[in-house]
Design a protein around this motif. Sequence first.
Motif, mmCIF file in Angstrom:
data_model
loop_
_atom_site.group_PDB
_atom_site.id
_atom_site.type_symbol
_atom_site.label_atom_id
_atom_site.label_comp_id
_atom_site.label_asym_id
_atom_site.label_seq_id
_atom_site.Cartn_x
_atom_site.Cartn_y
_atom_site.Cartn_z
ATOM 1 N N ASP A 59 -39.195 -27.638 -47.802
ATOM 2 C CA ASP A 59 -40.527 -27.034 -47.698
ATOM 3 C C ASP A 59 -41.433 -27.993 -48.454
ATOM 4 O O ASP A 59 -41.412 -28.031 -49.686
ATOM 5 C CB ASP A 59 -40.538 -25.646 -48.327
ATOM 6 N N THR A 93 -28.940 -21.850 -49.415
ATOM 7 C CA THR A 93 -30.373 -21.673 -49.195
ATOM 8 C C THR A 93 -30.944 -20.954 -50.403
ATOM 9 O O THR A 93 -30.355 -19.982 -50.892
ATOM 10 C CB THR A 93 -30.647 -20.843 -47.916
ATOM 11 N N GLU A 96 -35.410 -17.147 -52.009
ATOM 12 C CA GLU A 96 -36.656 -16.711 -51.362
ATOM 13 C C GLU A 96 -36.796 -17.200 -49.922
ATOM 14 O O GLU A 96 -37.703 -16.777 -49.203
ATOM 15 C CB GLU A 96 -37.878 -17.131 -52.190
ATOM 16 N N TYR A 97 -35.874 -18.065 -49.475
ATOM 17 C CA TYR A 97 -35.922 -18.591 -48.109
ATOM 18 C C TYR A 97 -34.796 -18.051 -47.232
ATOM 19 O O TYR A 97 -34.671 -18.435 -46.070
ATOM 20 C CB TYR A 97 -35.847 -20.120 -48.132
ATOM 21 N N ARG A 98 -33.964 -17.191 -47.773
ATOM 22 C CA ARG A 98 -32.818 -16.685 -47.017
ATOM 23 C C ARG A 98 -33.250 -15.729 -45.904
ATOM 24 O O ARG A 98 -34.316 -15.146 -45.945
ATOM 25 C CB ARG A 98 -31.830 -15.994 -47.965
ATOM 26 N N ARG A 99 -32.373 -15.588 -44.917
ATOM 27 C CA ARG A 99 -32.567 -14.680 -43.773
ATOM 28 C C ARG A 99 -33.735 -15.113 -42.888
ATOM 29 O O ARG A 99 -34.422 -14.301 -42.299
ATOM 30 C CB ARG A 99 -32.738 -13.225 -44.225
ATOM 31 N N GLN A 100 -33.946 -16.448 -42.812
ATOM 32 C CA GLN A 100 -35.019 -16.985 -41.972
ATOM 33 C C GLN A 100 -34.487 -17.996 -40.950
ATOM 34 O O GLN A 100 -35.262 -18.710 -40.322
ATOM 35 C CB GLN A 100 -36.094 -17.654 -42.839
ATOM 36 N N GLY A 101 -33.157 -18.091 -40.822
ATOM 37 C CA GLY A 101 -32.565 -18.997 -39.850
ATOM 38 C C GLY A 101 -32.338 -20.419 -40.352
ATOM 39 O O GLY A 101 -31.896 -21.281 -39.591
ATOM 40 N N ILE A 102 -32.621 -20.662 -41.615
ATOM 41 C CA ILE A 102 -32.484 -22.012 -42.173
ATOM 42 C C ILE A 102 -31.015 -22.416 -42.224
ATOM 43 O O ILE A 102 -30.652 -23.524 -41.803
ATOM 44 C CB ILE A 102 -33.159 -22.089 -43.562
#
Length: 150
Positions: A59, A93, A96-102
Amino acid sequence: MTIHYKKLTINELEQFIDIRIRQLREEGAKEDIDIKPALRDYYNRHLTDGTFVSWLALDGDKIIGTSGMSFVEKPPYFGCPNGRIGLLSSMFTEKEYRRQGIAKELLSKVIKEAKEYGCGNVQITASDMGVLLYTDFGFKKNGNFMQYKL
């Protein structure tokens, strides 16, 4: 927030190692030695010879997700006639960025690397948190996996 992806290079190695250590701590590893020199040695050698690859999610300039694939060779067998397998690691991951497909995108990228390397299969010892990601991706549990601690 604009997430972009890139391959790990030596330039990001120290930050990658710090994230790997945080991942190990989060997974409950017992921290009884300074693992940083061993990680630095491993990644330097295997990034250089092409037997380790990692994709990063960023990011801006901040690494917010990591992946890793080590390529090893075993004696050939019917399910993998060239003996090449990928060992998946370093899937992480930031919270704060989890569960976003990363993680799924990072996994896709290292799986593609394993195919290009000629691996017949990919193996992982999954954390409780990662099991859903891997089963959704198509990984199957192998009930015969065993380990002997030396």
